[in-house]
Design an enzyme around this catalytic site. Structure first.
Site, PDB file in Angstrom:
ATOM      1  N   HIS A  82     -37.415  49.474 -56.668  1.00 14.92           N
ATOM      2  CA  HIS A  82     -38.783  49.479 -57.168  1.00 14.92           C
ATOM      3  C   HIS A  82     -39.649  48.616 -56.282  1.00 14.92           C
ATOM      4  O   HIS A  82     -39.290  47.493 -55.951  1.00 14.92           O
ATOM      5  CB  HIS A  82     -38.832  48.937 -58.599  1.00 14.92           C
ATOM      6  CG  HIS A  82     -40.225  48.904 -59.142  1.00 14.92           C
ATOM      7  ND1 HIS A  82     -40.857  50.031 -59.615  1.00 14.92           N
ATOM      8  CD2 HIS A  82     -41.109  47.902 -59.247  1.00 14.92           C
ATOM      9  CE1 HIS A  82     -42.079  49.703 -60.002  1.00 14.92           C
ATOM     10  NE2 HIS A  82     -42.267  48.423 -59.789  1.00 14.92           N
ATOM     11  N   ARG A 168     -54.502  45.154 -70.077  1.00 16.06           N
ATOM     12  CA  ARG A 168     -54.575  44.056 -69.105  1.00 16.06           C
ATOM     13  C   ARG A 168     -55.529  44.401 -67.976  1.00 16.06           C
ATOM     14  O   ARG A 168     -56.235  43.543 -67.448  1.00 16.06           O
ATOM     15  CB  ARG A 168     -53.173  43.758 -68.554  1.00 16.06           C
ATOM     16  CG  ARG A 168     -52.291  43.063 -69.566  1.00 16.06           C
ATOM     17  CD  ARG A 168     -50.846  43.070 -69.118  1.00 16.06           C
ATOM     18  NE  ARG A 168     -50.674  42.515 -67.801  1.00 16.06           N
ATOM     19  CZ  ARG A 168     -49.789  42.958 -66.898  1.00 16.06           C
ATOM     20  NH1 ARG A 168     -48.983  43.966 -67.190  1.00 16.06           N
ATOM     21  NH2 ARG A 168     -49.694  42.401 -65.723  1.00 16.06           N
ATOM     22  N   SER A 183     -43.504  43.735 -67.452  1.00 14.51           N
ATOM     23  CA  SER A 183     -43.989  45.108 -67.316  1.00 14.51           C
ATOM     24  C   SER A 183     -43.070  45.904 -66.375  1.00 14.51           C
ATOM     25  O   SER A 183     -42.599  46.999 -66.704  1.00 14.51           O
ATOM     26  CB  SER A 183     -45.423  45.069 -66.776  1.00 14.51           C
ATOM     27  OG  SER A 183     -45.811  46.303 -66.259  1.00 14.51           O
TER      28      SER A 183
HETATM   29  N1  URA Z   1     -46.811  47.007 -61.688  1.00 11.51           N
HETATM   30  C1  URA Z   1     -46.445  47.166 -62.974  1.00 11.51           C
HETATM   31  O1  URA Z   1     -45.726  48.105 -63.296  1.00 11.51           O
HETATM   32  N2  URA Z   1     -46.861  46.278 -63.875  1.00 11.51           N
HETATM   33  C2  URA Z   1     -47.651  45.210 -63.567  1.00 11.51           C
HETATM   34  O2  URA Z   1     -47.984  44.429 -64.429  1.00 11.51           O
HETATM   35  C3  URA Z   1     -48.042  45.059 -62.220  1.00 11.51           C
HETATM   36  C4  URA Z   1     -47.589  45.974 -61.298  1.00 11.51           C
END
Ligand code: URA
Length: 433
Positions: A82, A168, A183
């Site tokens: 990721h 957010r 997240s």
């Molecule tokens: N990528 C995400 O998936 N969440 C975040 O809070 C920031 C970047």
């Protein structure tokens, strides 16, 4: 339990219990807790932070807020990669097939691009016919059959993150390490892989502007992953210039194909080899990264990585002849060079500016429902450390837009030159495990 008491407790800097965090996530997903209380909560977290336990409770509650992908039907160690989001980041398209070609099981959940960063799903869809898998059954079957599959993130996976992230975004609470870590990790953990490699980017085009902040985020995510039982490692990589040369969907797919043919740009090749080698050690297919690197290099040299990408495209209903002959990708109406107005060494290329420029040329979305032009984008001709003479080509812009001169001017200004020699920076700065 009352949400107002939980907000007050966090506002005053006290750690929350697992039950309090669970209460917030359950209530917010169900709609019992309104956005204004969730906003106050995220702002309290933004200012007061969360300790390691709280962040792992939050991650755990979020990952269980929806469906969990069950990959137990796939034999062996499932690895996922990721990236925290960058400009020109087509790494998954090359590393995934390379690791799978070396025997890895790559179960990849990907998203779409928004704003200045692109998404793997959009890039893949520049190949006609490509279908993004939707169900766990298809996902498991394909990884078992060919070692790699790419599934889209559905509304049923991690709905808490979907709601919270959107909130957010409009309440200035994105840049909080516990909120970003939970997240990202909740989505990754819900997607079921046993091993996760996080590519945490820092620099002008990244969420984390400095290496120190990126290191803090990476350490937090590695800890959460380990606490929740997954082999989690991170690399800190440079986003002070776009990755590789191509920025834009079809342009990036072509660069990934070139890289798998052994003709990739230096920084991108280095990232693919470094990330791939780490993933092979996580999958226990290589005893260490030195052997892992040799395996990835061989998969580039002998064409098995490219053959795996072709197989992936075919399995997901795409036209594999685009891999054999990338000249089939349609070209933009205008392909025009941007010339340097001065001379020197390239010291910096504003990735954020290049990402926004590519988006304005048609490669990205400002809003989630905007359509993208697959052929649009930017191909760099100079990278940090290169010598530039006045009149040299800095990059090429690919676009269908008639009204484009102001965009070109902004793209030109993303290149910052210095009269002094500038060394080429490394791409991977640190490995955290
Ligand atoms: N990528 C995400 O998936 N969440 C975040 O809070 C920031 C970047």
């Amino acid at each position: 339990m009352r949400m107002v008491d939980i907000i007050e407790k966090k506002r005053d800097g006290h750690p929350l219990t697992k039950e309090e965090i669970q209460f917030f996530i359950d209530g917010y997903v169900k709609g019992d807790i309104p956005d204004y209380q969730a906003s106050a909560f995220t702002m309290a977290v933004y200012f007061k932070g969360m300790n390691e336990e709280e962040t792992s409770y939050l991650t755990d509650a979020m990952m269980h807020s929806g469906d969990m992908i069950d990959l137990s039907g796939i034999e062996g160690i499932k690895v996922d990669k990721h990236s925290t989001g960058g400009v020109g980041d087509k790494t998954s398209l090359a590393v995934g097939p390379l690791v799978a070609a070396c025997g890895g099981k790559v179960a990849k959940m990907s998203g779409r691009g928004l704003g200045h960063t692109g998404g793997t799903l959009d890039k893949l869809e520049s190949i006609p016919g490509v279908r993004i898998l939707r169900t766990s059954e298809e996902f498991v079957k394909q990884v078992n059959d060919i070692g790699i599959a790419i599934v889209g993130q559905t509304a049923q996976i991690d709905p808490a993150d979907k709601k919270l992230y959107a909130l957010r975004d409009v309440t200035a609470t994105v840049e909080s390490i516990p909120l970003i870590a939970s997240s990202i990790m909740s989505k990754k953990l819900a997607s079921g892989s046993n091993a996760i490699l996080l590519d945490v980017k820092f620099g002008s085009g990244a969420f984390m502007k400095t290496k120190e902040r990126a290191r803090e985020l990476a350490k937090e995510m590695v800890k959460i992953g380990k606490l929740l039982g997954r082999d989690t490692r991170a690399i800190l990589t440079d986003m002070d210039q776009p990755l590789g040369l191509a920025v834009g969907n079809a342009l990036e797919v072509k660069e990934a194909i070139d890289t798998l043919k052994g003709n990739g740009p230096r920084d991108f090749v280095e990232l693919c080899i470094g990330a791939g080698a780490t993933m092979l050690t996580q999958a226990k297919l290589a005893p260490d990264v030195i052997v892992g690197r040799a395996m990835i290099e061989k998969a580039i040299e002998d064409g098995s990585g490219l053959a795996k990408l072709r197989q992936l495209i075919e399995a997901q209903n795409g036209d594999p002849t685009y891999i054999d002959d990338p000249s089939k990708f349609p070209l933009a109406k205008y392909i025009e060079p941007i010339y340097s107005e001065s001379e020197g060494y390239v010291r910096h290329i504003d990735s954020l500016g290049i990402g926004v420029g590519a988006m304005k040329l048609g490669a990205g979305r400002e809003k989630m429902d905007d359509t993208i032009v697959m052929s649009a984008g930017i191909v760099l001709n100079k990278k940090v450390g290169d010598k530039v003479n006045k009149g040299d080509i800095l990059c090429y812009c690919h676009t269908d837009k008639e009204d484009r001169q102001a965009i070109y001017k902004d793209i030109h200004d993303c290149f910052v030159l210095s009269p002094d020699f500038v060394a080429r920076p490394p791409i991977i700065h640190e490995v955290i495990d």
